[in-house]
Enzyme design. Structure first.
Site, PDB file in Angstrom:
ATOM      1  N   LYS A   1     -12.197  37.978  22.871  1.00  0.00           N
ATOM      2  CA  LYS A   1     -11.853  37.605  24.252  1.00  0.00           C
ATOM      3  C   LYS A   1     -11.080  36.279  24.268  1.00  0.00           C
ATOM      4  O   LYS A   1     -10.880  35.653  23.244  1.00  0.00           O
ATOM      5  CB  LYS A   1     -13.113  37.544  25.119  1.00  0.00           C
ATOM      6  CG  LYS A   1     -13.983  38.812  25.052  1.00  0.00           C
ATOM      7  CD  LYS A   1     -13.381  40.016  25.775  1.00  0.00           C
ATOM      8  CE  LYS A   1     -13.992  41.340  25.350  1.00  0.00           C
ATOM      9  NZ  LYS A   1     -15.247  41.719  25.976  1.00  0.00           N
TER      10      LYS A   1
HETATM   11  C1  PLP Z   1     -16.363  42.610  26.232  1.00  0.00           C
HETATM   12  C2  PLP Z   1     -16.641  43.347  27.482  1.00  0.00           C
HETATM   13  C3  PLP Z   1     -17.928  43.523  27.980  1.00  0.00           C
HETATM   14  C4  PLP Z   1     -19.180  43.128  27.232  1.00  0.00           C
HETATM   15  O1  PLP Z   1     -19.202  41.837  26.783  1.00  0.00           O
HETATM   16  P1  PLP Z   1     -20.173  41.454  25.552  1.00  0.00           P
HETATM   17  O2  PLP Z   1     -20.098  39.953  25.552  1.00  0.00           O
HETATM   18  O3  PLP Z   1     -19.588  42.064  24.334  1.00  0.00           O
HETATM   19  O4  PLP Z   1     -21.528  41.953  25.870  1.00  0.00           O
HETATM   20  C5  PLP Z   1     -18.082  44.160  29.199  1.00  0.00           C
HETATM   21  N1  PLP Z   1     -17.034  44.629  29.877  1.00  0.00           N
HETATM   22  C6  PLP Z   1     -15.768  44.508  29.421  1.00  0.00           C
HETATM   23  C7  PLP Z   1     -14.645  45.025  30.243  1.00  0.00           C
HETATM   24  C8  PLP Z   1     -15.533  43.874  28.197  1.00  0.00           C
HETATM   25  O5  PLP Z   1     -14.283  43.780  27.739  1.00  0.00           O
END
Ligand code: PLP
Length: 389
Positions: free
Chosen positions: A195
């Site tokens: 991210k």
């Molecule tokens: C990464 C992501 C999540 C979950 O996040 P985590 O930190 O991996 O639990 C949920 N929704 C979307 C759209 C994501 O890209």
């Protein structure tokens, strides 16, 4: 095979300032809940223009906390786009609610007011509590339009915004940042390494609702509260919560990464602009996913839509050809309604926009440490893999 390092589709960018911030936290009195939690929350809220921010252990926990704090439970319904990561839908199931899968616009991958309305028209009856738009790739969904449909059905918006940290929108009332609480009850973020900022595991919820923020803060730590002025050992629990805390060590990394967000965002925008120019000659067989008029994204994913039938190649061949040249790619996402668990629960659904998106999508490398030349070699490798040179 080239001697160049493998280019993943996304990766973290950790520098010496990040490492120093974590080392300082490790030398301090606090490894978990300490002063860096609130500091990170305050700085994050300021970065997205939100009144309140609540840190938690990951983006999935953020979604779960939002569902809990909104009193969503068994028998309730939650609408989510089918093109998203599993967690967006699963959070409804964590609290016993049912998922209504909406279709998406096949050019953007986003839930729209029309796809939401269609899904609600066809859904079996039951109270709709929340609609979870996903700002797929970093482009914002139509928040005012979705908010109108949601409100009409008695529901609030919860933005699943892990792709859209730093993204801006202008719905005709001036520029705003995603997560500022203007259109939704809450917005959730993730700091997974791919991210826009990374803490390893980590999440955040932003909201303009002080009561909701307080409840999520309680629920992330067992539902415990310390009554003001009470005996020093006393805590009270009015509802059971979880251990969804984000440790001080990771908040230190988050604070340090957040300082770098403007530079990360600028670099992502430059790289996306370079991709747009480099990919233009591959049209109409290859196109960038569309950006809606109101969206000024910091892209998390650089997703192209490829007409594999027209070029006579299969996606797997293309993915393997790119990998052989040291280039990673990924499919975002397999429509969630087609996962065995959901097919078993709700039966097969016909969502043609999601199917069309899934048939064509491929995400190419995009992360701040990439060189301009990496964009060029990715596009060259893609055109070779598709026989479009
Ligand atoms: C990464 C992501 C999540 C979950 O996040 P985590 O930190 O991996 O639990 C949920 N929704 C979307 C759209 C994501 O890209």
């Amino acid at each position: 095979m080239t001697g160049r390092p493998f280019l993943p589709y996304g990766r973290q960018d950790i520098d010496e300032t990040d490492i120093a911030a974590v080392a300082e936290a490790l030398r301090s009195d606090f490894l978990t809940t300490g002063p860096r939690v609130e500091a990170f929350e305050t700085e994050f809220a300021a970065a997205v223009g939100a009144p309140f921010a609540v840190a938690c252990s990951n983006g999935t926990a953020a979604l779960h906390l939002a569902m809990l704090a909104l009193d969503i439970g068994p028998g309730d319904r939650v609408a989510v786009p089918s093109v998203t990561f599993l967690a967006t839908a699963n959070c409804a199931r964590f609290v016993g609610a049912e998922v209504i899968f909406t279709d998406v616009d096949p050019a953007t991958g986003l839930m729209t007011p029309d796809t939401l309305r269609d899904a609600l028209d066809q859904a079996s009856p039951g109270p709709l509590k929340a609609v979870l738009p996903v700002h797929l790739r970093g482009d914002a969904a139509d928040l005012p339009g979705l908010s109108r449909v949601a409100r009409g059905a008695g529901a609030v918006l919860v933005e699943d915004a892990p792709h859209a940290l730093g993204s801006e929108v202008d719905f005709g009332d001036g520029p705003r940042r995603i997560g500022d609480g203007r259109w939704s009850a809450a917005a959730t973020f993730s700091f997974h390494p791919v991210k826009t900022i990374a803490t390893g595991e980590g999440g955040m919820i932003t909201t303009a609702d002080e009561g909701l923020a307080a409840r999520m803060r309680r629920l992330r730590s067992h539902g415990m509260e310390r009554p003001i002025g009470a005996d020093p050992w006393l805590y009270e629990m009015r509802e059971p919560g979880f251990n969804y805390r984000l440790p001080d060590i990771l908040c230190a990394l988050g604070q340090s990464q957040l300082k770098r967000l403007p530079a990360f965002a600028a670099r992502r925008r430059d790289l996306a602009a370079r991709y747009a120019v480099a990919l233009a000659p591959l049209a109409p067989h290859v196109r960038l996913a569309s950006t809606p008029d109101w969206s000024r994204p910091v892209l998390h994913l650089l997703t192209v839509l490829i007409d594999f039938e027209a070029v006579g190649r299969r996606r797997r061949q293309v993915v393997e050809a790119l990998a052989a040249e040291g280039i990673g790619s990924q499919v975002h996402y397999i429509p969630v309604h087609a996962q065995p668990y959901y097919v078993q629960r709700y039966g097969p659904l016909d969502l043609p926009g999601a199917a069309a998106w899934y048939r064509r999508c491929l995400s190419l490398p995009l992360f701040p440490a990439m060189a301009d030349a990496d964009v060029d070699r990715t596009v060259e490798a893609l055109s070779r893999a598709l026989g479009l040179e």
